[in-house]
Enzyme design. Structure first.
Site, short mmCIF file in Angstrom:
data_model
loop_
_atom_site.label_atom_id
_atom_site.label_comp_id
_atom_site.label_asym_id
_atom_site.label_seq_id
_atom_site.Cartn_x
_atom_site.Cartn_y
_atom_site.Cartn_z
N CYS A 186 0.67 -7.27 2.58
CA CYS A 186 1.55 -6.09 2.65
C CYS A 186 2.29 -5.96 3.98
CB CYS A 186 0.75 -4.83 2.34
SG CYS A 186 -0.53 -4.42 3.55
N HIS A 219 6.50 -3.67 -2.45
CA HIS A 219 5.37 -4.05 -1.57
C HIS A 219 4.70 -5.30 -2.10
CE1 HIS A 219 2.13 -2.11 -4.25
NE2 HIS A 219 3.27 -1.96 -4.88
N HIS A 274 -2.59 0.05 3.75
CA HIS A 274 -1.55 -0.61 2.96
C HIS A 274 -0.19 0.00 3.34
CE1 HIS A 274 0.07 -2.97 -0.32
NE2 HIS A 274 0.63 -1.89 -0.86
#
Length: 410
Positions: free
Chosen positions: A318, A382, A370
């Site tokens: 990420c 993402h 994240h």
């Protein structure tokens, strides 16, 4: 009766048997001799009988007389030598049997039984020791379990190695878990109460970390003991960070940053305080053209596989994906998601715009785990570990909690 007396008694019985046997033998010999004499007497009379026969006198023949005498003698001998000897032997055996049954002489039998029992017990003990040694050897050969500790305030345990997997439970900081598998990013664990699942590897440490809490009220009394009746040592302001130890009913023992130790009401401590920062105003400058270019560039990587630690088109995680996209436009961003809390300017949910960076808590720890790029219309792009690739997801339906928005486009 002791052993010597028992042996003496048996010797006496055997001697008696020998005397009886000898007597019977001699008696048998005497009877046989007497039989021979009788035969001779009958034979001697045979001549006389012949003379008498010749004289007209009636008498038994010598053959008949011998037959009768022989049968009588044989019968007597069998009765004496067979029946009596067998009966005497049987009686002798019965005497010995009676002695044993009466308890005399049982010492030897008991001693033999005791020796057998001792040998059996010794064998049992030896077998138990052998089994114990074998078990210890097997345990030594088995791989030792690997234990680690939760190093964040709250850690989500999921049913699978993905943020898309179902959340099973949450573990508090310093909780010990047993690691039984996994990879560099996800670890399969089993808790002490047998809860099994997956957690982020980076949220585990080899040693138990200290547990810290934060004061969540304006002013908190620090007391000498776990009671409102004890002396007040001082007060702690909102946001003060303290190290937490064992709890005592409604109080918990803590150590302040300046070395003061005491007790506080545990409900007035929280896991973390998010400090207020300047929010972006509605009139803040925003470069919409640059934001659109960034979003279009990011979409070129849709479908690229997720790789833990990856930061190139060969594979992204990420933060690696976000950093790579913005680097194309000369905007420097941190490599790890933890560091994104301080980048750019904080933006409220009401003022979110395309190109803003979204910060998520994926483990219930109130820490960034994240990141993604908002592209507008309640969507963001993402690198998803759950999907295994770069994807576009609906923000309002995403399973993780949004804890921050940062704007780096100016």
């Amino acid at each position: 009766m002791d052993k010597s007396n028992l042996l003496k008694r048996c010797a006496e019985i055997l001697a008696g048997l020998m005397i009886v046997t000898t007597t019977v033998a001699y008696t048998s010999v005497g009877i046989r001799n007497a039989g021979s004499t009788a035969i001779q007497s009958v034979t001697g009379k045979e001549t006389e009988n012949r003379s008498n026969d010749e004289a007209g006198i009636t008498s038994y023949s010598s053959e008949d007389s011998y037959k009768v005498s022989s049968e009588n003698i044989t019968l007597d001998l069998n009765d004496i030598s067979g029946s009596d000897e067998a009966e005497m032997a049987e009686n002798s055996m019965q005497i010995c049997s009676d002695i044993t049954e009466d308890g005399e002489g049982t010492e030897t039998v008991n001693q033999a039984a005791d020796n057998s029992a001792v040998q059996e017990n010794e064998h049992s003990v030896t077998q138990v020791e052998a089994n114990a040694e074998q078990e210890q050897k097997q345990k030594a050969e088995e791989p030792q379990p690997v234990y680690k500790y939760v190093n964040v305030s709250l850690l989500n345990v999921r049913s699978g190695p993905s943020t898309e997997s179902e959340k099973i439970t949450m573990l508090s900081k310093a909780t010990r878990v047993r690691c039984v598998g996994g990879d560099r990013e996800w670890v399969k664990i089993i808790t002490d109460d047998n809860v099994e699942g997956y957690v982020f590897a980076e949220y585990l440490s080899d040693t138990a970390p200290p547990v810290y809490k934060y004061v969540i009220v304006n002013s908190l009394n620090l007391r000498k003991g776990p009671s409102t009746e004890t002396e007040i040592l001082g007060t702690l302001p909102f946001g003060n960070k303290v190290q937490v130890f064992e709890a005592d009913n409604n109080f918990v023992r803590i150590l302040t940053g300046d070395g003061k130790e005491g007790y506080v009401w545990k409900e007035y401590l929280g896991d973390e305080v998010v400090l207020a920062s300047r929010s972006a105003s509605a009139g803040q400058s925003y470069n919409a053209d640059l934001a659109n270019k960034i979003i279009e560039y990011a979409k070129q990587f849709l479908g690229v596989k997720y790789v833990y630690g990856g930061s190139s088109p060969n594979g992204f995680d990420c933060s690696g994906f976000t950093q790579y996209v913005f680097k194309k436009f000369n905007i420097k961003l941190p490599r790890t998601s933890y560091e994104y809390s301080g980048v750019g300017t904080k933006v409220s949910r009401e003022n979110i715009k395309p190109g803003d960076i979204l910060l998520f808590d994926v483990n219930g720890s109130n820490r960034i785990g994240h990141v993604g790029i908002y592209i507008g219309n309640d969507k963001f792009i993402h690198a998803s570990s759950g999907k295994g690739k770069v994807v576009i997801t609906t923000l309002s339906k995403y399973g993780e909690r949004l804890i921050g928005i940062r704007r780096v486009i100016k």
